[in-house]
Design a protein around this motif. Structure first.
Motif, short mmCIF file in Angstrom:
data_model
loop_
_atom_site.label_atom_id
_atom_site.label_comp_id
_atom_site.label_asym_id
_atom_site.label_seq_id
_atom_site.Cartn_x
_atom_site.Cartn_y
_atom_site.Cartn_z
N ASP A 162 0.81 -1.23 0.00
CA ASP A 162 0.00 0.00 0.00
C ASP A 162 0.84 1.28 0.00
O ASP A 162 0.28 2.37 0.03
N GLN A 163 2.16 1.15 -0.02
CA GLN A 163 3.03 2.32 -0.19
C GLN A 163 3.40 2.49 -1.66
O GLN A 163 3.67 3.59 -2.12
N VAL A 164 3.50 1.37 -2.35
CA VAL A 164 3.69 1.38 -3.81
C VAL A 164 2.41 0.74 -4.38
O VAL A 164 1.59 0.19 -3.62
N PRO A 165 2.20 0.81 -5.71
CA PRO A 165 1.01 0.16 -6.28
C PRO A 165 0.88 -1.28 -5.78
O PRO A 165 1.86 -2.03 -5.78
N THR A 166 -0.33 -1.64 -5.34
CA THR A 166 -0.54 -2.93 -4.66
C THR A 166 -1.80 -3.60 -5.20
O THR A 166 -2.86 -2.97 -5.25
N THR A 167 -1.68 -4.86 -5.57
CA THR A 167 -2.85 -5.59 -6.06
C THR A 167 -3.75 -5.97 -4.88
O THR A 167 -3.31 -6.07 -3.74
N ASP A 168 -5.02 -6.19 -5.19
CA ASP A 168 -6.03 -6.51 -4.19
C ASP A 168 -5.64 -7.74 -3.36
O ASP A 168 -5.17 -8.73 -3.90
N HIS A 169 -5.85 -7.64 -2.05
CA HIS A 169 -5.44 -8.75 -1.18
C HIS A 169 -6.25 -10.02 -1.41
O HIS A 169 -5.87 -11.10 -0.97
N GLN A 170 -7.39 -9.90 -2.09
CA GLN A 170 -8.22 -11.09 -2.32
C GLN A 170 -7.85 -11.81 -3.61
O GLN A 170 -8.42 -12.87 -3.90
N VAL A 171 -6.93 -11.22 -4.37
CA VAL A 171 -6.58 -11.83 -5.65
C VAL A 171 -5.26 -12.59 -5.52
O VAL A 171 -4.24 -12.02 -5.16
N ALA A 172 -5.30 -13.89 -5.79
CA ALA A 172 -4.12 -14.73 -5.65
C ALA A 172 -3.26 -14.64 -6.90
O ALA A 172 -3.73 -14.30 -7.98
N ALA A 205 -4.76 -10.47 -13.78
CA ALA A 205 -4.62 -9.64 -14.99
C ALA A 205 -5.40 -8.35 -14.83
O ALA A 205 -4.91 -7.26 -15.13
N GLY A 206 -6.63 -8.48 -14.32
CA GLY A 206 -7.45 -7.30 -14.10
C GLY A 206 -6.82 -6.36 -13.09
O GLY A 206 -6.90 -5.14 -13.22
N GLU A 207 -6.17 -6.93 -12.10
CA GLU A 207 -5.53 -6.11 -11.08
C GLU A 207 -4.35 -5.30 -11.66
O GLU A 207 -4.19 -4.12 -11.37
N PHE A 208 -3.53 -5.95 -12.47
CA PHE A 208 -2.40 -5.21 -13.06
C PHE A 208 -2.90 -4.17 -14.06
O PHE A 208 -2.32 -3.09 -14.19
N ASP A 209 -3.98 -4.48 -14.73
CA ASP A 209 -4.63 -3.53 -15.62
C ASP A 209 -5.07 -2.30 -14.83
O ASP A 209 -4.86 -1.16 -15.24
N ARG A 210 -5.67 -2.56 -13.71
CA ARG A 210 -6.13 -1.47 -12.84
C ARG A 210 -4.94 -0.64 -12.34
O ARG A 210 -4.98 0.60 -12.38
N LEU A 211 -3.88 -1.32 -11.91
CA LEU A 211 -2.71 -0.57 -11.43
C LEU A 211 -2.13 0.30 -12.54
O LEU A 211 -1.70 1.43 -12.30
N ARG A 245 -3.71 1.67 -14.99
CA ARG A 245 -4.58 2.80 -15.28
C ARG A 245 -4.67 3.78 -14.12
O ARG A 245 -4.70 5.00 -14.31
N GLU A 246 -4.68 3.27 -12.90
CA GLU A 246 -5.04 4.12 -11.75
C GLU A 246 -3.86 4.53 -10.89
O GLU A 246 -4.02 5.37 -9.99
N THR A 247 -2.72 3.91 -11.09
CA THR A 247 -1.58 4.21 -10.20
C THR A 247 -0.35 4.54 -11.05
O THR A 247 -0.40 4.51 -12.28
N GLU A 248 0.76 4.79 -10.38
CA GLU A 248 2.01 5.12 -11.07
C GLU A 248 2.82 3.85 -11.39
O GLU A 248 4.03 3.93 -11.60
N PHE A 249 2.14 2.71 -11.44
CA PHE A 249 2.85 1.44 -11.64
C PHE A 249 3.78 1.45 -12.86
O PHE A 249 4.94 1.05 -12.77
N LEU A 250 3.29 1.93 -14.01
CA LEU A 250 4.12 1.90 -15.22
C LEU A 250 5.30 2.85 -15.11
O LEU A 250 6.34 2.62 -15.72
N GLU A 251 5.16 3.90 -14.31
CA GLU A 251 6.27 4.84 -14.15
C GLU A 251 7.32 4.29 -13.19
O GLU A 251 8.50 4.29 -13.49
#
Ligand SMILES: [Zn+2]
Length: 203
Positions: A136-146, A153-159, A161-167
């Motif tokens: 939760d300090q850097v882009p973090t995938t949902d804790h319910q997704v294994a 895949a949906g989680e990384f897609d979300r990161l 789009r919504e976070t600085e993950f690609l940067e």
């Protein structure tokens, strides 16, 4: 309990001789400091390996990845790598070839390469202290997704789009204990991101 080393997707592996992709030299080179730091390794009491790394090869969607259950080895050879030649998220299917079967997390790597053509290397490590510090300090995938599941895949897609993950190129996987991922244009870039974080947090 670590959730690692089990292939959750259908793996279609065509066993062949060792691969000759030139990208393997870089993967072997950068796996060494990751393995020395214990970021890629093996839980002897559980008999399972953890952590893996991959690099995109010429053809679209193809990448070479360290083989399943190679975590205990301090140095890999080309016989320990697998070439992923296709994947189908909907059918949860990964196709690979090589002397070693693709890592249990090759689906996760495949999803990451889908995000951008500029992602040419992916490193996945485990470290509990770093995971706790960065969750939760850097882009973090949902804790319910294994890990390794189509939902990831949906989680990384979300990161993307919504976070600085690609940067920043680093993410923690909250639903995969101790698990972190980095991406880069080169294997060196991806590996150094995690090595730098490890050194700055734990020394
Ligand atoms: Zn993992």
């Amino acid at each position: 309990m670590i959730d690692e080393g089990y292939i959750k997707f259908e793996s279609r592996w065509k066993k062949s001789g060792p691969l000759d992709n030139p990208e393997i030299a870089d993967l072997v080179r950068w796996r060494t400091p990751l393995h020395l730091a214990g970021l890629i390794g093996h839980f002897p009491e559980l008999g399972i390996g953890y952590g893996n790394l991959s690099a995109r090869v010429g053809k679209e969607g193809h990448f070479v990845i360290s083989g399943t259950q190679t975590g205990h080895l301090s140095k890999l050879g080309s016989e320990h790598f697998s070439l992923v030649t296709g994947f189908d998220l909907k059918r949860n299917l990964v196709t690979s070839q090589g002397a070693s079967e693709a890592s249990s997390e090759s689906m996760t790597h495949a999803m990451l390469y889908e995000l951008s053509p500029e992602i040419r290397a992916v490193v996945h490590i485990h470290n509990d202290a770093l995971w706790v510090a960065l969750k939760d300090q850097v882009p973090t995938t949902d804790h319910q997704v294994a890990y390794g599941t189509p939902e990831m895949a949906g989680e990384f897609d979300r990161l993307a789009r919504e976070t600085e993950f690609l940067e920043i190129g680093v993410a923690t996987m909250a639903g995969h204990e101790g698990g972190l991922i980095s991406i880069g244009i080169t294997v060196q870039e991806a590996a150094e991101k995690l090595l730098t974080l490890y050194e700055s947090h734990l020394t």
